[in-house]
Design an enzyme around this catalytic site. Structure first.
Site, PDB file in Angstrom:
ATOM      1  N   HIS A   1       0.878  -1.171   0.000  1.00 51.56           N
ATOM      2  CA  HIS A   1       0.000   0.000   0.000  1.00 51.56           C
ATOM      3  C   HIS A   1       0.910   1.215   0.000  1.00 51.56           C
ATOM      4  CE1 HIS A   1      -2.960   2.963   1.186  1.00 51.56           C
ATOM      5  NE2 HIS A   1      -3.933   2.047   1.195  1.00 51.56           N
TER       6      HIS A   1
ATOM      7  N   THR B   1     -12.448  19.961 -51.482  1.00 49.84           N
ATOM      8  CA  THR B   1     -13.428  19.193 -50.724  1.00 49.84           C
ATOM      9  C   THR B   1     -13.459  17.785 -51.299  1.00 49.84           C
ATOM     10  OG1 THR B   1     -15.247  19.919 -52.161  1.00 49.84           O
ATOM     11  CG2 THR B   1     -14.819  21.235 -50.195  1.00 49.84           C
ATOM     12  N   HIS B   2     -13.554  16.800 -50.423  1.00 50.35           N
ATOM     13  CA  HIS B   2     -13.476  15.395 -50.830  1.00 50.35           C
ATOM     14  C   HIS B   2     -12.160  15.091 -51.539  1.00 50.35           C
ATOM     15  CE1 HIS B   2     -17.780  15.022 -49.900  1.00 50.35           C
ATOM     16  NE2 HIS B   2     -17.922  16.165 -50.545  1.00 50.35           N
TER      17      HIS B   2
ATOM     18  N   SER C   1      16.476   6.760 -45.674  1.00 52.28           N
ATOM     19  CA  SER C   1      17.768   6.080 -45.638  1.00 52.28           C
ATOM     20  C   SER C   1      18.147   5.531 -47.001  1.00 52.28           C
ATOM     21  CB  SER C   1      17.739   4.941 -44.613  1.00 52.28           C
ATOM     22  OG  SER C   1      16.800   3.942 -45.010  1.00 52.28           O
TER      23      SER C   1
ATOM     24  N   LYS D   1      14.069  12.354 -50.945  1.00 52.77           N
ATOM     25  CA  LYS D   1      12.856  12.427 -50.130  1.00 52.77           C
ATOM     26  C   LYS D   1      12.920  13.518 -49.063  1.00 52.77           C
ATOM     27  CE  LYS D   1      10.232   8.977 -49.812  1.00 52.77           C
ATOM     28  NZ  LYS D   1       8.806   8.931 -50.045  1.00 52.77           N
TER      29      LYS D   1
ATOM     30  N   GLU E   1       3.361  13.436 -39.504  1.00 55.80           N
ATOM     31  CA  GLU E   1       2.924  12.055 -39.333  1.00 55.80           C
ATOM     32  C   GLU E   1       3.064  11.618 -37.878  1.00 55.80           C
ATOM     33  OE1 GLU E   1       3.980  10.455 -43.835  1.00 55.80           O
ATOM     34  OE2 GLU E   1       5.460  10.269 -42.247  1.00 55.80           O
TER      35      GLU E   1
END
Length: 434
Positions: A72, A145-146, A267, A272, A279
Site C-alpha cells: 500500500h 473538398t473530398h 535512408s 525524399k 505524421e
C-alpha cells in the site's frame, strides 16, 4: 512515457519525488490545520513541519522498500514519514485522513500545474498560427473538398481557422483546469466523520484549490474533462498536420515541413523530404484519444470508491500531459516554420484545374443572364467535363459553346480570383480577439 516524448519541465511534475513531496505537503498542512482547530497540539504540528524529511532519492527508495511490506503506497509513505519525524509528534501525521484525501488532493495540485504549462504552450501555438495567418491571408491556394478541387481559398484562411479552433481548445483547457483545481479532506466516505471541514478548507486554501463535496474520492468526471481538453488539442494539431501531409505530396508540392541542414528524409532515397513530424503528431493524437476513453471509463466507480481508476491514472494522466505538451511545442514550431510555395499553389489553381474552380461563378453568371439554374448547371457541368477530358481551359470551352452568351466582361468577372477572395478580411478581424 518514453523519454523521446517527455519534455523535462512537464516530466518533473510526475516523478516519484514530486508526488511524495506533494503528499508530504498535504500531510503537513493537514496537521497544522488540525492544530488550528484544536485537535493536534500546536507544538507537535510545529515539530512535524520542522522535522519533515527531505524528499530525495533515499526517501523515495525507503518508501518503495517499505511498500514491499505494506503493499500500500500511502501506508508505506506515512510509515516512513512518521519514522523520520519521530514520536510523539510524528504520530499525528495522517490523523483523521484516508489515503484518497492525500492522493487526490495532491494529484489535483499536479494537474493544475500541468494545465498551467499546457496553457502557456497553447498561447505560443496560437500566436504562431495567428502570425502565419496574417502573413499569408492573401496568398491563394486551391480549396479542396473530398480531396478534389473546389474553389479558391488562401493559406492564411487555413492558418486562421486552425488558430480559432486552438483558441476554443484553450477555453476548454481553462475550464478543465478549474475542474481539477479542487481538493477534499473529508475522510473515508466523504462525510467528515473524523475530521473537521475547517481542516479541508485550510489545506485547500494553502494549495490554491477549492474544496468540493466528494465520496472517498474526488469525482472522476473532473479528470475526464482534463483528458478531453487534451484530446481536443491533439485533434486540432492532427487537423493541421493532416493538411500539411496532403499539401506536401509530390503531386501538389504547395507546402513542406522545414528541412534542416544535414537532415535525411529517407535512408534509401536521397530525394525524399517526408512530412515526418506531421505524421508523428497525427500518431500521437491517436494516443490522446485512447487515453480519453480510459479516463471516461474511470468515472463510474463502485459505491463510494474503488481503485479501478488508480492504475489507469498512474499511466494515462502523466502520458496525456506529456504528450500534449510535446505535441504543442512541436506543432508551434511546425506552424512557424512551414515552408509555403505560393507559385506552385497558384499554378495548381490556375493551370492544374483548367479553371474548374470557377465553375460556380460561371453558373451564377448564367443564372443572372436569364437561364434557369438547372439549365445553367447542366451547361457548366458538360463544359467542365470537356475541359478536364481535353485538358483545355474551362473559359475557352465555355466561350466556344453557343449556349453560353456571357460577355467578355462577365467572363472576366466570373474568372476573377481577387473577386472570390475579397472577403478574407473577415478572418483577419476574427483573429484580433486572440
Amino acid at each position: 512515457m518514453i523519454p523521446r516524448y517527455s519534455p523535462p519541465d512537464m516530466a518533473a511534475l510526475f516523478t516519484d519525488a514530486a508526488r511524495f513531496s506533494r503528499w508530504l505537503e498535504v500531510e503537513l498542512l493537514a496537521t497544522e490545520a488540525q492544530a488550528a482547530v484544536g485537535v493536534v497540539p500546536t507544538a507537535d504540528a510545529a515539530t512535524c513541519r520542522a522535522k519533515a524529511p527531505t524528499v530525495d532519492e533515499v526517501f523515495v527508495a525507503d518508501v518503495l522498500e517499505r511498500e514491499k511490506v505494506t503493499d500500500h503506497d500511502v501506508a508505506a509513505f506515512v510509515d516512513v514519514v512518521q519514522e523520520r519525524i519521530g514520536g510523539p509528534a510524528g504520530s499525528w501525521i495522517h490523523y483523521g485522513l484516508t489515503s484518497s484525501d492525500v492522493v487526490d488532493t495532491a494529484l489535483c495540485v499536479t494537474l493544475t500545474a500541468a494545465a498551467d504549462l499546457l496553457l502557456a504552450d497553447l498561447d505560443h501555438f496560437i500566436i504562431a498560427l495567428k502570425v502565419r495567418a496574417l502573413e499569408l491571408m492573401d496568398v491563394p491556394v486551391t480549396g479542396r473538398t473530398h480531396g478534389m478541387h473546389a474553389e479558391p481559398t488562401t493559406f492564411g484562411a487555413k492558418f486562421a481557422l486552425w488558430a480559432l479552433q486552438a483558441d476554443r481548445d484553450r477555453r476548454r483547457l481553462r475550464a478543465a483546469r478549474a475542474a481539477v483545481a479542487v481538493g477534499k479532506l473529508s475522510g473515508a466516505v466523504g462525510t467528515y466523520s473524523n475530521i473537521d471541514p475547517e481542516v479541508e478548507a485550510r489545506v485547500c486554501a494553502a494549495l490554491g484549490l477549492r474544496p468540493v463535496p466528494a465520496t472517498q474520492v474526488i469525482a472522476r468526471d473532473r479528470h475526464a474533462e482534463f483528458f478531453y481538453a487534451c484530446a481536443t488539442i491533439g485533434a486540432t494539431i492532427e487537423l493541421m498536420c493532416t493538411e500539411v501531409r496532403h499539401l506536401a505530396r509530390s503531386e501538389l508540392g504547395e507546402a513542406e515541413e522545414p528541412f534542416g541542414t544535414g537532415q535525411k528524409g529517407s535512408s534509401a532515397m536521397p530525394h525524399k523530404r517526408n512530412p515526418i513530424l506531421s505524421e508523428r503528431l497525427c500518431g500521437l493524437a491517436r494516443l490522446l484519444r485512447g487515453y480519453l476513453g480510459a479516463g471516461l471509463e474511470d468515472v463510474a466507480l463502485w459505491h463510494e470508491r474503488d481503485i479501478s481508476h488508480s492504475s489507469v491514472e498512474r499511466v494515462a494522466l502523466p502520458d496525456t500531459a506529456l504528450l500534449t505538451c510535446y505535441m504543442l511545442r512541436k506543432a508551434a514550431g511546425l506552424a512557424a516554420g512551414l515552408v509555403v510555395h505560393p507559385e506552385r499553389a497558384l499554378d495548381n489553381l490556375s493551370n492544374g484545374s483548367f479553371g474548374l474552380v470557377f465553375s460556380q461563378s460561371v453558373l451564377l453568371a448564367l443564372v443572372s443572364a436569364g437561364l434557369s439554374r438547372d439549365e445553367a448547371y447542366r451547361i457548366v457541368q458538360r463544359d467542365a467535363r470537356a475541359a478536364w477530358a481535353e485538358r483545355r481551359p474551362l473559359r475557352q470551352v465555355l466561350e466556344q459553346d453557343p449556349e453560353v452568351t456571357l460577355t467578355a466582361v462577365q467572363f472576366d468577372d466570373a474568372f476573377d480570383l481577387s473577386r472570390t477572395l475579397r472577403h478574407t478580411d473577415r478572418l483577419a478581424r476574427a483573429l484580433e480577439a486572440l
